[in-house]
Enzyme design. Structure first.
Site, mmCIF file in Angstrom:
data_model
loop_
_atom_site.group_PDB
_atom_site.id
_atom_site.type_symbol
_atom_site.label_atom_id
_atom_site.label_comp_id
_atom_site.label_asym_id
_atom_site.label_seq_id
_atom_site.Cartn_x
_atom_site.Cartn_y
_atom_site.Cartn_z
ATOM 1 N N VAL A 30 65.580 36.911 -2.268
ATOM 2 C CA VAL A 30 67.069 36.620 -1.780
ATOM 3 C C VAL A 30 67.486 37.068 -0.164
ATOM 4 O O VAL A 30 67.692 36.299 0.373
ATOM 5 C CB VAL A 30 67.991 37.642 -2.741
ATOM 6 C CG1 VAL A 30 69.631 37.481 -2.290
ATOM 7 C CG2 VAL A 30 67.667 37.125 -4.213
ATOM 8 N N ASP A 48 64.192 46.870 5.147
ATOM 9 C CA ASP A 48 63.762 47.100 3.882
ATOM 10 C C ASP A 48 62.978 48.431 4.030
ATOM 11 O O ASP A 48 62.358 48.669 4.979
ATOM 12 C CB ASP A 48 62.780 46.054 3.559
ATOM 13 C CG ASP A 48 62.354 45.944 1.873
ATOM 14 O OD1 ASP A 48 62.850 44.987 1.412
ATOM 15 O OD2 ASP A 48 61.754 46.503 1.373
ATOM 16 N N THR A 98 68.227 44.631 -8.943
ATOM 17 C CA THR A 98 68.852 45.032 -10.090
ATOM 18 C C THR A 98 68.111 44.789 -11.486
ATOM 19 O O THR A 98 68.666 43.876 -12.135
ATOM 20 C CB THR A 98 70.335 44.908 -10.064
ATOM 21 O OG1 THR A 98 70.430 43.318 -10.099
ATOM 22 C CG2 THR A 98 71.118 45.523 -8.914
ATOM 23 N N THR A 133 72.876 41.046 -8.625
ATOM 24 C CA THR A 133 73.389 40.820 -9.931
ATOM 25 C C THR A 133 73.825 42.180 -10.406
ATOM 26 O O THR A 133 73.020 42.967 -10.759
ATOM 27 C CB THR A 133 72.430 40.204 -10.866
ATOM 28 O OG1 THR A 133 72.148 38.809 -10.330
ATOM 29 C CG2 THR A 133 73.110 39.771 -12.142
ATOM 30 N N CYS A 273 66.286 37.106 -13.323
ATOM 31 C CA CYS A 273 67.474 36.715 -13.541
ATOM 32 C C CYS A 273 67.899 36.362 -15.113
ATOM 33 O O CYS A 273 68.532 37.201 -15.734
ATOM 34 C CB CYS A 273 67.563 35.298 -12.719
ATOM 35 S SG CYS A 273 67.747 35.419 -11.061
ATOM 36 N N ARG A 344 56.691 40.517 -11.303
ATOM 37 C CA ARG A 344 57.452 41.167 -11.951
ATOM 38 C C ARG A 344 58.009 40.788 -13.290
ATOM 39 O O ARG A 344 58.679 39.633 -12.962
ATOM 40 C CB ARG A 344 58.357 41.585 -11.071
ATOM 41 C CG ARG A 344 57.974 42.661 -9.980
ATOM 42 C CD ARG A 344 59.054 42.902 -8.741
ATOM 43 N NE ARG A 344 59.462 41.636 -8.464
ATOM 44 C CZ ARG A 344 60.533 41.664 -7.377
ATOM 45 N NH1 ARG A 344 61.354 42.970 -7.058
ATOM 46 N NH2 ARG A 344 61.091 40.460 -6.897
#
Length: 442
Positions: A30, A48, A98, A133, A273, A344
């Site tokens: 993102v 980061d 998240t 999110t 997601c 992941r």
């Protein structure tokens, strides 16, 4: 372009969008596309905490494959792992992961830690926009108090916040940041207008201004919860039709001739997601006293599909007269979806773990996955040398796999072995069965 010091927050009409200095916190799937897009318009700091990742970006290596190394090498982004540089920006975008924990509860660790970092280093007059999110309320009820406590500033006076949910679809070269309508929300009309103006610098598809931050947060979680439920429905159909001896894909193809039939296909639902966001919504729903039925039922179905696939691998091996204990199976694909390197929350691992419980040896290959990331995430190595096996599972439909011929797949099998598990239904069933494969798909 040099990064200047942030200005004190000023009333609407006096603050120029062309003076915006942006810091993007979190440079994954993102954050990196955001940083690259904004860097074409204004000064951008890319921050980061992963120093190795930052160094690779400085070298012009795109580890996400979302923007491409060529675009990265020509970008003016100042990449850093030094949090003190964040204070040079007056517009901060937070795009950190998240995930959920082992109990399927929201894991806000990264959001909390990032808010602390931003609070310690941001300048007075900054606007902070969260893209991660979350369930409704996190921005204002969790993040704002941390920002105030760490900075000593007052929200609404010294800084303002907003929310703009990410809609990045990893690996999608058509639906990109610039071509997807961007939802924006602010804590008040002034911040909403300003945030919308900033995002309009890079979003060609247009801006949708949500009436509140909570509305924008809720919109994000239901987008993916809706897809999750629809996929769960066709996954359940696949289980039912498999028992009936009916090909689910043929059923869906026939039903799809109706003008308003929704085109969803069975499959493994992983990633960060669709497989995660519904749990954020159900967590908050239970917190306010409501136990969701439909959403959690869909999650249960989708979470069990890896186990279901593995069970059918075993059944096909038995039908092929293959001893189960000690059988060898090739698993093609370990990333969470096709043509992306992200491993992941991949549901292919559920197939692998279940097969191992049966005493089956698995060999995993994936042209897109980083071997180190596979090791770090799951504790095993991608297979460098693969013997002939008793069954082949096409778990992820990478472009390198879907262009393979049935003869190439046959060459992977031992003499006399015929099991082909086509999770995504890539190959022609009739042709596969005519070639002697014991073919199975969802």
């Amino acid at each position: 372009m040099e990064i200047g010091q942030a200005n004190t927050y000023r009333p609407a009409g006096r603050r120029k969008v062309d003076n915006v200095h942006i810091a993007v916190i979190g440079l994954g799937y993102v954050g990196l596309p955001l940083a690259v897009a904004f860097a074409k318009k204004t000064a951008v700091i890319g921050f980061d905490i992963d120093e190795e990742k930052v160094e690779r970006y400085r070298q012009g290596i795109d580890v996400t494959n979302e923007v491409g190394s060529e675009a990265l090498r020509h970008s003016s982004i100042r990449f850093t792992s030094d949090p003190s540089e964040i204070g040079q920006a007056n517009f901060i975008i937070v795009a950190v992961p998240t995930p959920i924990d082992q109990h399927n509860n929201p894991d806000l660790h990264a959001m909390v830690a990032t808010s602390r970092i931003v609070g310690r280093h941001m300048s007075r007059g900054t606007v902070i926009v969260y893209e991660s999110t979350v369930y409704p309320g996190v921005t204002e009820e969790v993040c704002v108090p941390i920002l105030e406590a760490e900075s000593g500033f007052a929200c609404g006076i010294d800084f303002k916040v907003g929310y703009s949910p990410e809609r990045i679809n990893p690996g999608d070269k058509v639906h990109r940041l610039e071509s997807i309508t961007k939802i924006v929300a602010g804590m008040d009309e002034e911040s909403l207008g300003y945030i919308g103006d900033v995002y309009e610098l890079v979003v060609e598809a247009g801006i949708y201004k949500a009436p509140s931050i909570k509305v924008a947060e809720a919109a994000k979680v239901i987008e993916n919860a809706q897809r999750d439920i629809n996929i769960a429905f066709v996954n359940e159909l696949a289980i039912i039709f498999n028992r009936m001896g009916i090909d689910t894909h043929e059923v869906l193809r026939a039903a799809g001739t109706k003008w308003n039939f929704l085109d969803f296909r069975p499959g493994l639902v992983g990633g960060h997601c669709i497989g995660v966001d519904p749990y954020y919504l159900t967590f908050k729903a239970q917190e306010v006293g409501y136990h969701p039925e439909v959403i959690l039922a869909g999650r249960r179905i989708n979470d069990n599909m890896g186990k279901y696939v593995a069970e059918n691998v075993v059944k096909q091996l038995i039908r092929d007269h293959c001893p189960i204990h000690g059988a060898k199976v090739l698993v093609m694909g370990i990333t969470f979806k096709e043509n992306v390197p992200d491993v992941r929350n991949s549901k292919a691992i559920d197939i692998i773990r279940e097969l191992e419980d049966y005493g089956i040896s698995t060999y995993v290959t994936d042209p897109h996955a980083d071997p180190y990331e596979v090791w770090r995430e799951y504790g095993f190595e991608l297979s460098a040398e693969i013997p002939q096996v008793d069954a082949v599972i096409l778990a992820v439909n990478h472009k390198e796999f879907v262009t393979m011929s049935l003869d190439e797949l046959r060459s992977r099998l031992k003499q006399g072995r015929n099991v082909l598990i086509d999770v995504k239904g890539v190959f022609n069933r009739t042709a596969a069965e005519a070639d002697g494969f014991k073919y199975w798909r969802l």
